[in-house]
Design an enzyme around this catalytic site. Structure first.
Site, PDB file in Angstrom:
ATOM      1  N   THR A 163     -13.552 105.885  57.417  1.00  0.00           N
ATOM      2  CA  THR A 163     -14.763 105.795  58.247  1.00  0.00           C
ATOM      3  C   THR A 163     -14.420 105.491  59.705  1.00  0.00           C
ATOM      4  O   THR A 163     -13.438 104.801  59.995  1.00  0.00           O
ATOM      5  CB  THR A 163     -15.737 104.730  57.722  1.00  0.00           C
ATOM      6  OG1 THR A 163     -15.065 103.479  57.708  1.00  0.00           O
ATOM      7  CG2 THR A 163     -16.233 105.059  56.338  1.00  0.00           C
ATOM      8  N   GLY A 189     -15.263  95.864  51.781  1.00  0.00           N
ATOM      9  CA  GLY A 189     -15.963  94.678  51.284  1.00  0.00           C
ATOM     10  C   GLY A 189     -17.387  94.986  50.864  1.00  0.00           C
ATOM     11  O   GLY A 189     -17.745  96.152  50.631  1.00  0.00           O
ATOM     12  N   ASP A 190     -18.195  93.942  50.774  1.00  0.00           N
ATOM     13  CA  ASP A 190     -19.585  94.113  50.331  1.00  0.00           C
ATOM     14  C   ASP A 190     -20.384  94.988  51.297  1.00  0.00           C
ATOM     15  O   ASP A 190     -21.257  95.744  50.872  1.00  0.00           O
ATOM     16  CB  ASP A 190     -20.256  92.740  50.213  1.00  0.00           C
ATOM     17  CG  ASP A 190     -19.642  91.916  49.088  1.00  0.00           C
ATOM     18  OD1 ASP A 190     -19.121  92.514  48.132  1.00  0.00           O
ATOM     19  OD2 ASP A 190     -19.676  90.671  49.172  1.00  0.00           O
ATOM     20  N   GLY A 494     -24.419  90.880  52.642  1.00  0.00           N
ATOM     21  CA  GLY A 494     -23.439  90.751  53.717  1.00  0.00           C
ATOM     22  C   GLY A 494     -23.819  91.487  54.984  1.00  0.00           C
ATOM     23  O   GLY A 494     -23.057  91.490  55.940  1.00  0.00           O
TER      24      GLY A 494
HETATM   25  C1  LIG Z   1     -18.108  72.524  50.967  1.00  0.00           C
HETATM   26  C2  LIG Z   1     -17.935  73.599  50.004  1.00  0.00           C
HETATM   27  C3  LIG Z   1     -18.854  74.727  50.252  1.00  0.00           C
HETATM   28  C4  LIG Z   1     -18.625  75.855  49.281  1.00  0.00           C
HETATM   29  C5  LIG Z   1     -19.752  76.834  49.270  1.00  0.00           C
HETATM   30  C6  LIG Z   1     -19.406  77.965  48.400  1.00  0.00           C
HETATM   31  C7  LIG Z   1     -20.501  78.957  48.320  1.00  0.00           C
HETATM   32  C8  LIG Z   1     -19.950  80.335  48.362  1.00  0.00           C
HETATM   33  C9  LIG Z   1     -21.002  81.335  48.094  1.00  0.00           C
HETATM   34  C10 LIG Z   1     -20.552  82.654  48.525  1.00  0.00           C
HETATM   35  C11 LIG Z   1     -21.688  83.587  48.856  1.00  0.00           C
HETATM   36  C12 LIG Z   1     -21.680  84.750  47.978  1.00  0.00           C
HETATM   37  C13 LIG Z   1     -22.564  85.820  48.480  1.00  0.00           C
HETATM   38  C14 LIG Z   1     -21.794  86.940  49.071  1.00  0.00           C
HETATM   39  C15 LIG Z   1     -22.073  87.391  50.282  1.00  0.00           C
HETATM   40  C16 LIG Z   1     -21.300  88.559  50.861  1.00  0.00           C
HETATM   41  O1  LIG Z   1     -22.052  89.718  50.658  1.00  0.00           O
HETATM   42  C17 LIG Z   1     -21.090  88.343  52.334  1.00  0.00           C
HETATM   43  C18 LIG Z   1     -20.370  89.520  52.984  1.00  0.00           C
HETATM   44  O2  LIG Z   1     -19.162  89.780  52.405  1.00  0.00           O
HETATM   45  P1  LIG Z   1     -18.091  90.811  53.066  1.00  0.00           P
HETATM   46  O3  LIG Z   1     -17.606  90.141  54.328  1.00  0.00           O
HETATM   47  O4  LIG Z   1     -18.811  92.075  53.392  1.00  0.00           O
HETATM   48  O5  LIG Z   1     -17.002  91.016  52.076  1.00  0.00           O
HETATM   49  N1  LIG Z   1     -20.326  87.138  52.523  1.00  0.00           N
HETATM   50  C19 LIG Z   1     -20.862  86.011  52.978  1.00  0.00           C
HETATM   51  C20 LIG Z   1     -19.981  84.805  53.007  1.00  0.00           C
HETATM   52  O6  LIG Z   1     -21.996  85.935  53.369  1.00  0.00           O
HETATM   53  N1  LIG Z   2     -14.798 102.459  61.053  1.00  0.00           N
HETATM   54  C1  LIG Z   2     -15.673 101.467  61.128  1.00  0.00           C
HETATM   55  N2  LIG Z   2     -15.839 100.767  62.289  1.00  0.00           N
HETATM   56  C2  LIG Z   2     -16.685  99.740  62.367  1.00  0.00           C
HETATM   57  N3  LIG Z   2     -17.475  99.321  61.341  1.00  0.00           N
HETATM   58  C3  LIG Z   2     -17.365  99.971  60.180  1.00  0.00           C
HETATM   59  C4  LIG Z   2     -16.453 101.067  60.011  1.00  0.00           C
HETATM   60  N4  LIG Z   2     -16.567 101.513  58.744  1.00  0.00           N
HETATM   61  C5  LIG Z   2     -17.501 100.741  58.146  1.00  0.00           C
HETATM   62  N5  LIG Z   2     -17.983  99.812  58.989  1.00  0.00           N
HETATM   63  C6  LIG Z   2     -18.994  98.761  58.765  1.00  0.00           C
HETATM   64  O1  LIG Z   2     -18.327  97.510  58.659  1.00  0.00           O
HETATM   65  C7  LIG Z   2     -19.158  96.577  57.984  1.00  0.00           C
HETATM   66  C8  LIG Z   2     -18.349  95.550  57.227  1.00  0.00           C
HETATM   67  O2  LIG Z   2     -17.548  96.168  56.303  1.00  0.00           O
HETATM   68  P1  LIG Z   2     -16.897  95.447  55.046  1.00  0.00           P
HETATM   69  O3  LIG Z   2     -16.103  96.483  54.340  1.00  0.00           O
HETATM   70  O4  LIG Z   2     -17.905  94.739  54.260  1.00  0.00           O
HETATM   71  O5  LIG Z   2     -15.886  94.397  55.679  1.00  0.00           O
HETATM   72  P2  LIG Z   2     -15.860  92.809  55.580  1.00  0.00           P
HETATM   73  O6  LIG Z   2     -15.714  92.432  54.157  1.00  0.00           O
HETATM   74  O7  LIG Z   2     -14.657  92.405  56.376  1.00  0.00           O
HETATM   75  O8  LIG Z   2     -17.143  92.305  56.159  1.00  0.00           O
HETATM   76  C9  LIG Z   2     -20.042  97.445  57.113  1.00  0.00           C
HETATM   77  O9  LIG Z   2     -21.363  97.182  57.482  1.00  0.00           O
HETATM   78  C10 LIG Z   2     -19.699  98.883  57.446  1.00  0.00           C
HETATM   79  O10 LIG Z   2     -20.857  99.665  57.643  1.00  0.00           O
END
Ligand SMILES: CCCCCCCCCCCCC/C=C/[C@@H](O)[C@H](COP(=O)(O)O)NC(C)=O
Ligand SMILES: Nc1ncnc2c1ncn2[C@@H]1O[C@H](COP(=O)(O)OP(=O)(O)O)[C@@H](O)[C@H]1O
Ligand SMILES: [Ca+2]
Length: 540
Positions: A163, A189-190, A494
């Site tokens: 991407t 990621g998510d 996320g």
């Molecule tokens: C003092 C100890 C505190 C511990 C708290 C632990 C709670 C952890 C709960 C995690 C949240 C899970 C929901 C997941 C959200 C993801 O979609 C999002 C985005 O993930 P990505 O960065 O795209 O992989 N990450 C966050 C941290 O908001």
């Molecule tokens: N080439 C790119 N440049 C910038 N953002 C991108 C690219 N490809 C995907 N994304 C966006 O990056 C965001 C975060 O991606 P993700 O895979 O969840 O990473 P992370 O777990 O680090 O947050 C998504 O919303 C996605 O749409």
């Protein structure tokens, strides 16, 4: 493979003779006369766990070894299969069997290939999206080094798109010919999963003439499965559907053709579609953490720790009204401790009962005595709707440990205003065995639908209503109202989402993943121990 196929031969493996049997159930090898000192040795791999078979290239060094010289001709084949290394963590192993002649070797290879081909749920053509900036920016390396060799071993053809911007995968999915692929894989990621899912669901609705903006329209389930190769910062969706965030394990779930249905919730504001989510929709604490961490992307995944700490100290609460429709079609509830497992019976039964309930509601034009909306007004530190457990490495049991992947429900968690100390106790319970719902300031409900309106919007609606009465204007009907609110942000899988009012509905089993949910620990214990313990990809 026909019922007739059954092979049984004496073959050499690791310089010992074994009785090797192949039938529809799988491959088995055992010692014909077990040496008493070693005890009985027997190994089996079910058909569903055989990955590939290949004719083995014999190099000079191997063929000159004394043991092999005894064989008139040197022919061998290698079987690749899945082995459980530890709970939820899978690896690809190999076993090389030596045959007395070429004909026998070919017969074995042919039979194994037929057996593998009989596994019709396995994908042959995949469309792969890689976000090169996910997590530690290792997406491309992870795919090329750990995943692509396995796909090629399993004879899967791929089209790879790296991407170039956010929404690239989503936009691309609106034009590709989906019939060309047996599945879509996202490496990231998510947020990356969210991109792919929006592309696929949007495309499916468009092709079926369904208007996503209509909150009452029944959505059409997507046929194409999605596979997640975890390379992101949280990887909650992968972790909660596979039990681990490990790229090799996820690749093997894809290759073996696993299928896990998943609930998807839609978020609308009035008649405007905003977003879908499969894991968490969070307002207050998790929304603020995400919003703050977006500015700190350069930090990598520690941005969540910094933002988490800052948000915790700021201790903001938000006022508003939550109303929800409790789920009456499921026998599960958020605190029953019946967590969702592979082939979950709660999910199966809930889906069946939900279909009956929806038919009943349709016949009665939506009316059902049990359809009682609950309304809670309050000051909240967090409002979380968990469509699944939301387990991730930070919280291995998740935000709602007993939430189900495919029951047509979400768990709505309301954390009322409390002291910082109590909120910390609540957070810490996400990381240990204690029940995080056992607090007077925490409520949890299993729901089908919910609405939220912030206090500010309610107040401004009152003003607008007055204005409308006197001046004929009504701006809060618009999805992006002209007013500014000091509310929180939604954390939607996320991705940030700004809206002071939303309507959420769970759509039971709208998509399918290449996964099988959380396997119970017994599965790991059943896994065969191997004579030849050389890992094909584990070393990479
Ligand atoms: C003092 C100890 C505190 C511990 C708290 C632990 C709670 C952890 C709960 C995690 C949240 C899970 C929901 C997941 C959200 C993801 O979609 C999002 C985005 O993930 P990505 O960065 O795209 O992989 N990450 C966050 C941290 O908001
Ligand atoms: N080439 C790119 N440049 C910038 N953002 C991108 C690219 N490809 C995907 N994304 C966006 O990056 C965001 C975060 O991606 P993700 O895979 O969840 O990473 P992370 O777990 O680090 O947050 C998504 O919303 C996605 O749409
Ligand atoms: Ca669910």
């Amino acid at each position: 493979m026909g019922d007739r196929i059954r092979l049984s031969s004496s073959l050499l493996l690791e310089q010992r003779a074994w009785q090797v049997i192949l039938d529809r159930e799988g491959l088995e090898w055992s010692q014909p006369q077990p040496p008493s000192a070693r005890g009985e040795e027997s190994f089996s791999v079910p058909t569903s766990e055989i990955i590939a078979v290949e004719e083995t290239e014999i190099d000079e060094k191997q063929s000159n070894r004394r043991k092999w010289r005894k064989m008139s001709k040197r022919h061998a084949f290698t079987v690749y299969y899945m082995k459980r290394k530890r709970p939820h963590c899978w690896r690809c192993k190999e076993a090389t069997f030596w045959c007395v002649d070429e004909q026998l070797c070919n017969q074995w290879i042919q039979a194994l290939k037929e057996l593998i081909d009989s596994q019709t749920s396995r994908p042959k053509r995949l469309l792969v999206y890689i976000n090169p900036f996910s997590g530690k920016k290792q997406g491309q390396r992870i795919y090329e080094q750990k995943v692509a060799p396995l796909f090629s071993l399993a004879s899967i053809s791929t089209e790879v798109v790296v991407t170039e911007h956010a929404n690239h995968a989503k936009d691309n999915l609106s034009e590709v010919n989906l019939a060309n692929y047996d599945g879509i894989v996202c490496v990231g990621g998510d947020g990356m999963f969210s991109d792919v899912m929006h592309g696929l669901i949007g495309r499916t609705q468009k092709d079926s003439g369904v208007d996503q903006n209509d909150p009452t329209a029944p959505l059409v389930p997507c046929k194409t499965r999605i596979g997640i190769i975890p390379a992101g910062s949280t990887d909650c969706i992968c972790y909660a559907t596979v039990g681990i965030n490990d790229p090799v394990t996820s690749a093997l779930h894809i290759i073996l053709g696993d299928s896990q249905p998943l609930d998807v919730s839609s978020v609308h504001r009035n008649k405007t579609f905003l977003k879908y989510f499969v894991s968490l929709l969070g307002y207050g604490f998790y929304g603020d953490v995400l919003k703050d961490s977006e500015e700190k992307r350069w930090m990598g995944s520690v941005r969540y720790d910094f933002a988490g700490f800052k948000t915790f100290l700021s201790h903001h609460y938000y006022e508003g009204t939550v109303s929800f429709l409790p789920a009456t079609h499921t026998m599960g509830c958020p605190r029953d401790g019946r967590s969702c497992k592979t082939k979950c019976r709660v999910c199966k039964q809930s889906k069946r009962q939900l279909e009956q309930l929806q038919k009943f509601e349709k016949d009665r034009h939506g009316y059902d005595r049990r359809n009682q909306w609950h309304v809670i007004r309050g000051k909240f530190l967090a409002i979380n709707a968990a469509n699944m457990s939301c387990a991730c490495p930070r919280s291995p049991k998740g935000l709602s440990p007993s939430a189900h992947l495919a029951d047509g429900c979400a768990d709505l968690i309301l954390v009322h205003k409390c002291s910082r100390f109590n909120f910390l106790r609540y957070l810490i319970r996400h990381t240990n065995e204690d029940d995080q719902f056992n607090f007077t300031f925490v409520e949890v409900y299993r729901i089908r639908k919910f609405h939220f309106t912030s206090q500010q919007l309610e107040d401004s609606d009152d003003i607008h209503n007055m204005q409308k009465k006197h001046f004929g204007r009504f701006c809060s009907d618009q999805p992006t109202c002209c007013c500014t609110f000091s509310g929180s942000t939604w954390n939607c899988d996320g991705e940030t989402l700004e809206s002071p009012a939303i309507q959420v509905e769970v759509h039971c089993q709208l998509i399918k993943l290449f996964a099988r949910g959380i396997e119970p620990p017994s599965k790991y214990e059943e896994s065969p121990s191997m004579v030849q313990d050389r890992s094909y990809v584990g070393r990479l």
